[in-house]
Scaffold this motif. Structure first.
Motif, PDB file in Angstrom:
ATOM      1  N   LEU A 122       0.821  -1.205   0.000  1.00 42.93           N
ATOM      2  CA  LEU A 122       0.000   0.000   0.000  1.00 42.93           C
ATOM      3  C   LEU A 122       0.859   1.261   0.000  1.00 42.93           C
ATOM      4  N   ILE A 123       1.964   1.230   0.749  1.00 41.55           N
ATOM      5  CA  ILE A 123       2.856   2.386   0.804  1.00 41.55           C
ATOM      6  C   ILE A 123       3.529   2.617  -0.550  1.00 41.55           C
ATOM      7  N   VAL A 124       4.069   1.546  -1.125  1.00 39.56           N
ATOM      8  CA  VAL A 124       4.773   1.653  -2.404  1.00 39.56           C
ATOM      9  C   VAL A 124       3.825   2.089  -3.525  1.00 39.56           C
ATOM     10  N   LEU A 125       2.601   1.562  -3.484  1.00 39.28           N
ATOM     11  CA  LEU A 125       1.656   1.829  -4.569  1.00 39.28           C
ATOM     12  C   LEU A 125       0.791   3.061  -4.328  1.00 39.28           C
ATOM     13  N   ALA A 126       0.995   3.744  -3.200  1.00 37.21           N
ATOM     14  CA  ALA A 126       0.160   4.899  -2.849  1.00 37.21           C
ATOM     15  C   ALA A 126       0.062   5.935  -3.972  1.00 37.21           C
ATOM     16  N   PRO A 127       1.172   6.338  -4.621  1.00 33.80           N
ATOM     17  CA  PRO A 127       1.045   7.329  -5.715  1.00 33.80           C
ATOM     18  C   PRO A 127       0.141   6.843  -6.842  1.00 33.80           C
ATOM     19  N   LEU A 128       0.279   5.569  -7.222  1.00 32.68           N
ATOM     20  CA  LEU A 128      -0.564   5.014  -8.291  1.00 32.68           C
ATOM     21  C   LEU A 128      -2.032   4.983  -7.854  1.00 32.68           C
ATOM     22  N   LEU A 129      -2.287   4.590  -6.616  1.00 32.81           N
ATOM     23  CA  LEU A 129      -3.654   4.525  -6.114  1.00 32.81           C
ATOM     24  C   LEU A 129      -4.305   5.905  -6.118  1.00 32.81           C
ATOM     25  N   ILE A 130      -3.543   6.918  -5.768  1.00 31.52           N
ATOM     26  CA  ILE A 130      -4.062   8.294  -5.758  1.00 31.52           C
ATOM     27  C   ILE A 130      -4.375   8.761  -7.181  1.00 31.52           C
ATOM     28  N   ILE A 131      -3.463   8.495  -8.128  1.00 30.28           N
ATOM     29  CA  ILE A 131      -3.663   8.894  -9.524  1.00 30.28           C
ATOM     30  C   ILE A 131      -4.900   8.221 -10.107  1.00 30.28           C
TER      31      ILE A 131
ATOM     32  N   SER B 155      -7.478   7.018  -8.459  1.00 32.09           N
ATOM     33  CA  SER B 155      -8.655   7.548  -7.781  1.00 32.09           C
ATOM     34  C   SER B 155      -9.091   8.866  -8.407  1.00 32.09           C
ATOM     35  N   ILE B 156      -8.127   9.752  -8.672  1.00 31.87           N
ATOM     36  CA  ILE B 156      -8.439  11.040  -9.299  1.00 31.87           C
ATOM     37  C   ILE B 156      -9.008  10.822 -10.703  1.00 31.87           C
ATOM     38  N   ALA B 157      -8.417   9.885 -11.456  1.00 40.62           N
ATOM     39  CA  ALA B 157      -8.871   9.611 -12.821  1.00 40.62           C
ATOM     40  C   ALA B 157     -10.308   9.087 -12.814  1.00 40.62           C
ATOM     41  N   ILE B 158     -10.660   8.258 -11.840  1.00 42.28           N
ATOM     42  CA  ILE B 158     -12.024   7.731 -11.754  1.00 42.28           C
ATOM     43  C   ILE B 158     -13.016   8.847 -11.450  1.00 42.28           C
ATOM     44  N   VAL B 159     -12.655   9.738 -10.533  1.00 40.39           N
ATOM     45  CA  VAL B 159     -13.532  10.868 -10.194  1.00 40.39           C
ATOM     46  C   VAL B 159     -13.765  11.745 -11.417  1.00 40.39           C
ATOM     47  N   ILE B 160     -12.708  11.994 -12.188  1.00 41.14           N
ATOM     48  CA  ILE B 160     -12.816  12.864 -13.356  1.00 41.14           C
ATOM     49  C   ILE B 160     -13.660  12.221 -14.458  1.00 41.14           C
ATOM     50  N   THR B 161     -13.466  10.927 -14.708  1.00 37.84           N
ATOM     51  CA  THR B 161     -14.123  10.261 -15.839  1.00 37.84           C
ATOM     52  C   THR B 161     -15.463   9.627 -15.488  1.00 37.84           C
ATOM     53  N   MET B 162     -15.626   9.180 -14.250  1.00 39.76           N
ATOM     54  CA  MET B 162     -16.859   8.477 -13.878  1.00 39.76           C
ATOM     55  C   MET B 162     -17.580   9.091 -12.697  1.00 39.76           C
ATOM     56  N   GLY B 163     -16.907   9.996 -11.991  1.00 38.61           N
ATOM     57  CA  GLY B 163     -17.509  10.564 -10.798  1.00 38.61           C
ATOM     58  C   GLY B 163     -17.363   9.624  -9.607  1.00 38.61           C
ATOM     59  N   ARG B 164     -18.070   9.921  -8.548  1.00 37.35           N
ATOM     60  CA  ARG B 164     -18.029   9.085  -7.354  1.00 37.35           C
ATOM     61  C   ARG B 164     -19.128   8.026  -7.440  1.00 37.35           C
ATOM     62  N   PRO B 165     -18.961   6.908  -6.708  1.00 39.63           N
ATOM     63  CA  PRO B 165     -17.864   6.576  -5.792  1.00 39.63           C
ATOM     64  C   PRO B 165     -16.632   6.085  -6.542  1.00 39.63           C
ATOM     65  N   ILE B 166     -15.499   6.115  -5.872  1.00 40.49           N
ATOM     66  CA  ILE B 166     -14.249   5.651  -6.458  1.00 40.49           C
ATOM     67  C   ILE B 166     -14.172   4.130  -6.410  1.00 40.49           C
ATOM     68  N   PHE B 167     -14.681   3.568  -5.331  1.00 41.99           N
ATOM     69  CA  PHE B 167     -14.516   2.135  -5.113  1.00 41.99           C
ATOM     70  C   PHE B 167     -15.812   1.365  -5.338  1.00 41.99           C
ATOM     71  N   PHE B 168     -15.643   0.121  -5.763  1.00 42.74           N
ATOM     72  CA  PHE B 168     -16.737  -0.832  -5.886  1.00 42.74           C
ATOM     73  C   PHE B 168     -16.608  -1.802  -4.718  1.00 42.74           C
ATOM     74  N   THR B 169     -17.631  -1.915  -3.897  1.00 44.35           N
ATOM     75  CA  THR B 169     -17.603  -2.834  -2.765  1.00 44.35           C
ATOM     76  C   THR B 169     -18.714  -3.864  -2.919  1.00 44.35           C
ATOM     77  N   GLN B 170     -18.450  -5.059  -2.450  1.00 45.54           N
ATOM     78  CA  GLN B 170     -19.423  -6.139  -2.591  1.00 45.54           C
ATOM     79  C   GLN B 170     -19.143  -7.204  -1.533  1.00 45.54           C
ATOM     80  N   VAL B 171     -20.195  -7.795  -0.991  1.00 43.25           N
ATOM     81  CA  VAL B 171     -20.027  -8.848   0.013  1.00 43.25           C
ATOM     82  C   VAL B 171     -19.600 -10.134  -0.684  1.00 43.25           C
TER      83      VAL B 171
END
Length: 219
Positions: A3-12, A14-30
């Motif tokens: 998570l620490i190493v990939l943090a920059p990629l995860l942030i980028i 997340s921003i790209a999803i907000v710009i292109t698809m809006g919120r929410p950023i994550f898909f959650t499922q049981v």
């Protein structure tokens, strides 16, 4: 560490999803976890929600955005599952966690896949992933449960990197990912000679006729 190493990629991403698809950023499922206990899996969202007037007409493939398609093909959409690993819901390696509704559809042998924690990647994922029938995939999961070791896990992690780079096994033919698992046909199980020799899957061809949508099925 991941998570620490990939943090920059995860942030980028997340921003790209907000710009292109809006919120929410994550898909959650049981999903079903260790010993059949439910947990909520976390992934990057890859599809736009259908509008009220198009819900019945859109397939999963039509709802996947350009960015979402890239995230799936590169498996970047799976990276938030590292949070599930950190929480103890999942492991890096293990059978992929499936929908809770599948629990009563497994044979007793197939249900053995829950004897270990589910993983971000697994033995079935590096031996065909979503191009396999459900029966072949479960046979590989059970083989892993019986033979798991540190060295096998390391081998799977290395093979996963190779598969991701090659973008192999992302989806079943004609599906966004996999058709819904409706339970195993005894004739398919009896007629499929599944042999695992030196890490290679050799199986008689089987067919799957089940159909589903990503919103019900997940990956």
């Amino acid at each position: 560490m991941g998570l620490i190493v990939l943090a920059p990629l995860l942030i980028i991403v997340s921003i790209a999803i907000v710009i292109t698809m809006g919120r929410p950023i994550f898909f959650t499922q049981v999903r079903t976890g260790y010993q059949g206990k439910p947990f909520k899996i976390i992934k990057f969202r890859t599809m736009r929600p259908p509008q009220d007037n198009e819900e019945r007409y859109l397939t999963d493939a039509q709802r996947i955005t350009t960015l979402g398609s890239f995230l799936r093909k590169s498996s970047i959409d799976e990276l938030p599952e590292l949070v599930n690993v950190l929480k103890g819901d999942m492991s890096l390696v293990g059978p992929r966690p499936l929908l809770l509704q599948y629990l009563d559809r497994y044979t007793p042998e197939q249900a053995r896949r829950h004897e270990v924690r589910p993983g971000i990647t697994g033995w079935a994922q590096v031996n065909g992933r979503n191009t396999l029938s459900w029966e072949k995939k479960f046979a590989l999961d059970i083989w892993y449960v019986a033979h798991r070791s540190l060295w096998l896990d390391l081998k799977i992690l290395v093979l996963t990197v190779i598969k991701v780079v090659r973008r192999e096994g992302i989806s079943a033919e004609g599906e966004a990912t996999m058709p819904e698992f409706m339970g195993s046909n005894p004739n398919v199980i009896n007629n499929s000679d599944v042999l695992l020799r030196g890490g290679t899957l050799e199986a008689a061809a089987g067919t799957d006729s089940e159909q589903s949508s990503y919103s019900r099925r997940g990956r």
